[in-house]
Every structure is written in structure tokens, then in C-alpha cells.
Scaffold this active site. Structure first.
Site, short mmCIF file in Angstrom:
data_model
loop_
_atom_site.label_atom_id
_atom_site.label_comp_id
_atom_site.label_asym_id
_atom_site.label_seq_id
_atom_site.Cartn_x
_atom_site.Cartn_y
_atom_site.Cartn_z
N ASN A 138 -3.22 6.04 6.36
CA ASN A 138 -3.91 6.89 7.32
C ASN A 138 -4.67 6.04 8.34
O ASN A 138 -4.54 4.82 8.40
CB ASN A 138 -4.84 7.88 6.60
CG ASN A 138 -5.96 7.18 5.84
OD1 ASN A 138 -6.22 5.99 6.02
ND2 ASN A 138 -6.63 7.93 4.99
N GLN A 180 10.22 17.11 10.48
CA GLN A 180 9.33 16.09 11.03
C GLN A 180 7.91 16.62 11.20
O GLN A 180 6.93 15.96 10.85
CB GLN A 180 9.87 15.62 12.39
CG GLN A 180 9.07 14.51 13.03
CD GLN A 180 9.08 13.24 12.19
OE1 GLN A 180 10.01 13.02 11.42
NE2 GLN A 180 8.06 12.43 12.31
N GLU A 209 -0.60 -34.27 30.15
CA GLU A 209 -1.56 -33.30 29.60
C GLU A 209 -2.92 -33.92 29.30
O GLU A 209 -3.80 -33.25 28.74
CB GLU A 209 -0.97 -32.67 28.33
CG GLU A 209 0.27 -31.83 28.61
CD GLU A 209 0.83 -31.18 27.35
OE1 GLU A 209 0.41 -31.55 26.23
OE2 GLU A 209 1.71 -30.30 27.49
N HIS A 236 -2.27 -38.60 21.78
CA HIS A 236 -0.88 -38.21 21.58
C HIS A 236 0.06 -39.27 22.16
O HIS A 236 1.04 -39.68 21.52
CB HIS A 236 -0.61 -36.86 22.25
CG HIS A 236 -1.09 -35.67 21.50
ND1 HIS A 236 -2.41 -35.42 21.24
CD2 HIS A 236 -0.40 -34.64 20.93
CE1 HIS A 236 -2.53 -34.31 20.56
NE2 HIS A 236 -1.32 -33.81 20.36
N HIS A 279 5.08 16.72 8.28
CA HIS A 279 4.28 15.59 7.79
C HIS A 279 2.79 15.84 7.96
O HIS A 279 2.02 15.74 7.01
CB HIS A 279 4.68 14.30 8.52
CG HIS A 279 5.92 13.68 7.99
ND1 HIS A 279 5.95 12.96 6.82
CD2 HIS A 279 7.19 13.67 8.45
CE1 HIS A 279 7.18 12.52 6.59
NE2 HIS A 279 7.95 12.94 7.57
N TYR A 332 0.86 -1.19 0.00
CA TYR A 332 0.00 0.00 0.00
C TYR A 332 0.89 1.23 0.00
O TYR A 332 1.79 1.37 0.84
CB TYR A 332 -0.93 0.02 1.22
CG TYR A 332 -1.90 1.18 1.15
CD1 TYR A 332 -3.08 1.05 0.42
CD2 TYR A 332 -1.63 2.40 1.75
CE1 TYR A 332 -3.96 2.12 0.30
CE2 TYR A 332 -2.50 3.46 1.64
CZ TYR A 332 -3.67 3.32 0.92
OH TYR A 332 -4.54 4.38 0.80
N GLN A 360 -10.89 0.27 1.35
CA GLN A 360 -11.30 -0.60 0.23
C GLN A 360 -10.10 -1.26 -0.44
O GLN A 360 -10.18 -2.40 -0.91
CB GLN A 360 -12.15 0.17 -0.78
CG GLN A 360 -11.49 1.35 -1.45
CD GLN A 360 -11.70 2.65 -0.70
OE1 GLN A 360 -11.86 2.66 0.51
NE2 GLN A 360 -11.72 3.76 -1.44
N THR A 378 3.87 9.92 12.51
CA THR A 378 5.32 9.86 12.51
C THR A 378 5.91 10.68 13.66
O THR A 378 5.30 11.63 14.15
CB THR A 378 5.87 10.34 11.16
OG1 THR A 378 7.28 10.12 11.11
CG2 THR A 378 5.57 11.81 10.92
N GLU A 437 10.17 6.39 16.92
CA GLU A 437 10.37 5.92 15.55
C GLU A 437 11.75 6.32 15.02
O GLU A 437 12.53 5.48 14.56
CB GLU A 437 9.27 6.49 14.65
CG GLU A 437 9.38 6.11 13.20
CD GLU A 437 8.37 6.85 12.32
OE1 GLU A 437 8.23 6.45 11.15
OE2 GLU A 437 7.74 7.82 12.79
N HIS A 438 12.04 7.61 15.01
CA HIS A 438 13.34 8.12 14.56
C HIS A 438 14.08 8.70 15.77
O HIS A 438 13.58 9.62 16.41
CB HIS A 438 13.17 9.25 13.53
CG HIS A 438 12.31 8.89 12.37
ND1 HIS A 438 11.00 9.30 12.25
CD2 HIS A 438 12.57 8.16 11.25
CE1 HIS A 438 10.49 8.85 11.12
NE2 HIS A 438 11.42 8.15 10.50
N ASP A 459 14.61 9.06 5.28
CA ASP A 459 13.31 9.06 4.60
C ASP A 459 13.42 8.65 3.14
O ASP A 459 12.48 8.08 2.57
CB ASP A 459 12.66 10.44 4.68
CG ASP A 459 12.08 10.75 6.04
OD1 ASP A 459 11.88 9.82 6.83
OD2 ASP A 459 11.82 11.95 6.31
#
Length: 447
Positions: free
Chosen positions: A225, A270, A426, A431, A273, A140, A202, A248, A338-339, A372
Site C-alpha cells: 500500500n 481490474q 580531468e 590518476h 482491486h 513483502y 515497520q 493497479t 501496467e496491463h 494475475d
């Protein structure tokens, strides 16, 4: 103006972690969903409704939801091969070369990642593991306010290095109803031939369930998103997912050796974004904090997305004063960002004191914007504190490991008794029987 915090206040505010998927829905988003669905729905409800419809009606649902959400009436879901091939000619030569450089470095970086297959005879017979690429992966690529060819490269190339047989891309249409040429060109440069003009929940539903036109994939990768992320969470189990990526975030640890203009530029980049982005600087130096604050105000005036940046910094950004770099390292480790940018005199030494972070950027010359686009590692990184347990998107995301067991007769016979004892404990008598019948057979053979 970017606020300067004492650490105690920052922990109550900008350094406090919450689940972004559970935050209140902005009024503008609520109004948009009411327009689309004709009633008030929570984002989770909206996503489930779309996914159910895609699963039930296939291509017809994809066309209808794309028209309702994106305002685009699709004549075809797949982008023609000729359009993909021709896209690079619409770009400047310099941009094409930059995309080539990025793709080469991303491929080279991930090619160093080992995928170990091994076997041993030390446990009797032969046992070990093999590494098998996934057969088909869906990528995606976000669109929305701007095309993001870098996200295509960062997600698709690790899959190619892993040896995935088929990679299909979904990305939302632009205002003209078409996929932006820069995304098509990036796809063509790395040999991606299948692209669908689909965005949002979708698109995730189409890749997860399959339709008349779109094949079901084994795993879906790539950021998106709120609705894309909720859809990925919903379809997990039907297909694999790489992760749930939130807004981010960057954390810069800086000392007096840092260039205030560079630190400010990294925070502004940063915050650019979106309004939910987090940009925070930790420093033990009040002098540096004051200088960075001034630089942020000065540089902001010339930036095209200044309104978004200002909103982001006011809500989620700041400069936090720490007692020393050791305390800054402790805060960073707990925040699991993250960064993580270490703009200090000894970045490698400080990095040794921090366990958690998506990607570490060591020194002012190794700044996050290079990560990036062109440094090499994937920029799909764990967010929201998930760097405590999650990893950057990498080659292992596109393979699975198969264990194999090929015991020799004597080793198998020796293990039957212990296996039967554990099975009986068990209360799994079938088994235990499966082990004992082989043990009996082996003993009779040797009699």
C-alpha cells in the site's frame, strides 16, 4: 454506468498521468493516522517516524507498531515451521493443486530468462562479466483486506530461479493475529521457510535495517500500500528495491471482433482491486463501446465488491473512442500502462506498434486475470506510466552483474598513455600518475 469519452476529454481526465504518491490524503486515512500517532502527519512523516523507531529499537518497535496499527499483540515475530508445514492441510485439494500449477508455470517462465556470463580476449587479456545472485532477499506480501498468495509466488519464485541463497517473507497479520493459511501453504509449496508476521512500513524497516530477530536483506521486492511504497522509497540506498508500485491499471484496446461481455468482465476484474484502480477501454467502434457499457452495468449487479468497482470506474475508468486502432496504439504507448490487453482481430500486429507496457495480453483468450495468477510472468509490473522505462519483476532483479578486467601486460601498457591523458584533462593527477608509473615500468622492462 461506465462513461463513454471522446479522446480529447479522456486525455484531460482519466488518461492524464499524475504522481499518485502526491495525491491528497483521504479523510479516513488522515483520521487513522491521527488515531495512531496522536497528531496530524503526512504519510511521508508517519513512515519516517516508524522507520527511525525500527532502526533505533528493533524488535520492540516492531511489536509496538504492529499493535498500534494492526491491533495485534505479537507473541513471536517468526511463524513457526510447524505452522507453515501444516497450512496446506487446511485448504481444499483443488486450491492446493491450483497453487502448484501456478508455481510450476511461474518457475518455468522465468527459467527461460537468460543470465549471460561472457568473456572475451579480443580486448587484450581477458575481460567480461559474471552474474552473481543476491545473498539475501526480503519479499513483502500484501495482506490488508484479503490474503494474496499469488503475490508471494510471483515475487519469490523469480528470486529462487536467480539462485538467491536466502529468501525471507514479511506479511501482515490477519484479524486473528496470524498469517492466513493460504499464504503459508503457498510458501511451503515453493520451499520458503522463513516468514515474519509483519506488515506496513515497520516490515520494510525491519528488512532494510535488521533487528535482533530479523536479518538485514540486500533487496526488498513485492507490492504494497501507500505506506509500504513510501517506506521502500525511503530505505532505497540502504537496500535495493524492485520498484515503486502504485494503484493497479488495465488498458483494453478492442475492435468489433471483441466479445463485449469479455471486455466488460476484464474491466470489472481490474476495478475490483480497489477504488484507485484504473480500468479503461480504447476502441474505434461506437457499437462495441455501447455494448460494453451495457455489459458492465449488467454484470456489476452480481458482483460482491460492486461498491468498490462502481467507485473505481466512476473515478478512473471509462470507454474512450478513438479514430482507429492506430490512434488507440499511440494513446496506449503514451499512457504506458501496467496491463495492456489487445482484444482485436490482429493482436500481434497491433503489439508491434506499441513500445510501452508492463505486460501485453494478446487476444481475448489471453486475458489479464490469467496473468494475475497462472500464466507465468510475474504480476509485479510497472505502474503509473513507469512502463516507459521499467520492466516487470524478473530474474535480473535478484542478481547483480560484475564486470572483470584481466589485461595482459602489452595491452595494459598500451592503454596507460591514453588513460593518463584523459586523467590529466580531468585534473586528476594521482590518476594520471598511477597510469604513467606503470607505463614507465613497462618501458624499462623492455629496454
Amino acid at each position: 454506468m461506465l462513461k463513454i469519452y471522446e479522446l480529447t476529454e479522456a486525455k484531460r481526465t482519466i488518461l492524464r498521468r499524475d504522481n499518485w504518491l502526491e495525491r491528497p490524503v483521504p479523510e479516513a486515512m488522515q483520521a487513522g493516522m491521527h488515531r495512531i500517532f496522536g497528531e496530524t502527519l503526512a504519510p511521508e512523516q508517519a513512515v519516517r517516524r516508524i522507520l527511525r523507531d525500527v532502526k533505533r529499537r528493533g524488535d520492540g518497535a516492531l511489536r509496538e507498531w504492529t499493535e498500534r496499527i494492526d491491533g495485534v499483540a505479537l507473541t513471536a515475530l517468526a511463524v513457526p515451521a510447524t505452522e507453515i508445514e501444516a497450512a496446506a492441510a487446511t485448504l481444499s485439494g483443488e486450491l492446493v493443486e491450483a497453487l502448484k500449477l501456478a508455481s510450476e508455470r511461474i518457475r518455468a517462465f522465468h527459467s527461460y530468462q537468460p543470465l549471460p556470463e561472457w568473456s572475451t580476449e579480443a580486448l587484450g587479456g581477458r575481460m567480461g562479466q559474471r552474474v552473481t545472485p543476491l545473498r539475501r532477499v526480503g519479499i513483502y506480501v500484501p495482506g490488508g483486506t484479503a490474503p494474496l498468495p499469488s503475490s508471494l509466488l510471483m515475487s519469490a519464485i523469480p528470486a529462487q530461479v536467480a539462485g538467491v541463497e536466502e529468501i525471507v517473507v514479511a506479511t501482515p497479520p490477519g484479524r486473528d493475529g496470524k498469517v492466513p493459511p493460504v499464504i503459508l501453504a503457498a510458501a511451503h509449496l515453493i520451499g520458503i521457510k522463513t516468514i515474519y508476521t509483519l506488515g506496513g512500513a515497520q516490515a520494510i524497516g525491519a528488512q532494510a535495517y535488521g533487528t535482533e530477530t530479523i536479518p538485514q536483506v540486500d533487496k526488498i521486492a513485492g507490492p504494497g500500500n501507500l505506506f509500504v511504497t513510501l517506506a521502500k522509497r525511503e530505505v532505497y540506498g540502504t537496500v535495493g528495491i524492485d520498484g515503486l508500485y502504485g494503484p493497479t491499471e488495465t488498458l483494453v484496446i478492442a475492435d468489433d471482433s471483441a466479445n463485449p461481455a469479455w471486455v466488460a468482465a476484464d474491466l470489472l476484474a481490474q476495478a475490483e482491486h480497489d477504488v484507485l484502480a484504473t480500468a479503461i477501454c480504447l476502441t474505434p467502434s461506437r457499437r462495441l463501446a455501447d455494448a460494453v457499457q451495457i455489459e458492465v452495468g449488467r454484470q456489476l449487479e452480481s458482483l460482491s465488491r460492486s461498491e468498490i468497482i462502481a467507485t473505481s470506474l466512476a473515478a478512473n475508468g471509462g470507454i474512450v473512442l478513438t479514430q482507429d486502432l492506430a490512434e488507440a496504439a499511440e494513446v496506449a504507448d503514451a499512457f504506458a500502462v501496467e496491463h495492456l490487453c489487445l482484444d482485436v482481430a490482429d493482436p500481434a500486429g497491433l503489439a508491434e506498434k506499441i513500445r510501452n507496457g508492463g505486460c501485453f495480453f494478446l487476444g481475448g483468450r489471453s486475458f489479464e486475470v490469467l496473468g494475475d495468477y497462472v500464466a507465468g510472468p510475474s504480476h509485479s509490473l510497472p505502474t503509473g506510466g513507469t512502463a516507459r522505462f521499467a520492466s516487470p519483476l524478473n530474474v535480473f532483479d535478484f542478481v547483480h552483474i560484475n564486470s572483470f578486467v584481466a589485461l595482459d601486460d602489452d595491452s595494459s601498457a598500451a592503454l596507460c598513455g591514453p588513460a593518463a591523458l584523459i586523467a590529466a584533462a580531468e585534473q586528476l593527477t594521482a590518476h594520471a600518475s598511477a597510469a604513467r608509473v606503470r607505463q614507465t615500468t613497462q618501458e624499462a622492462t623492455h629496454a
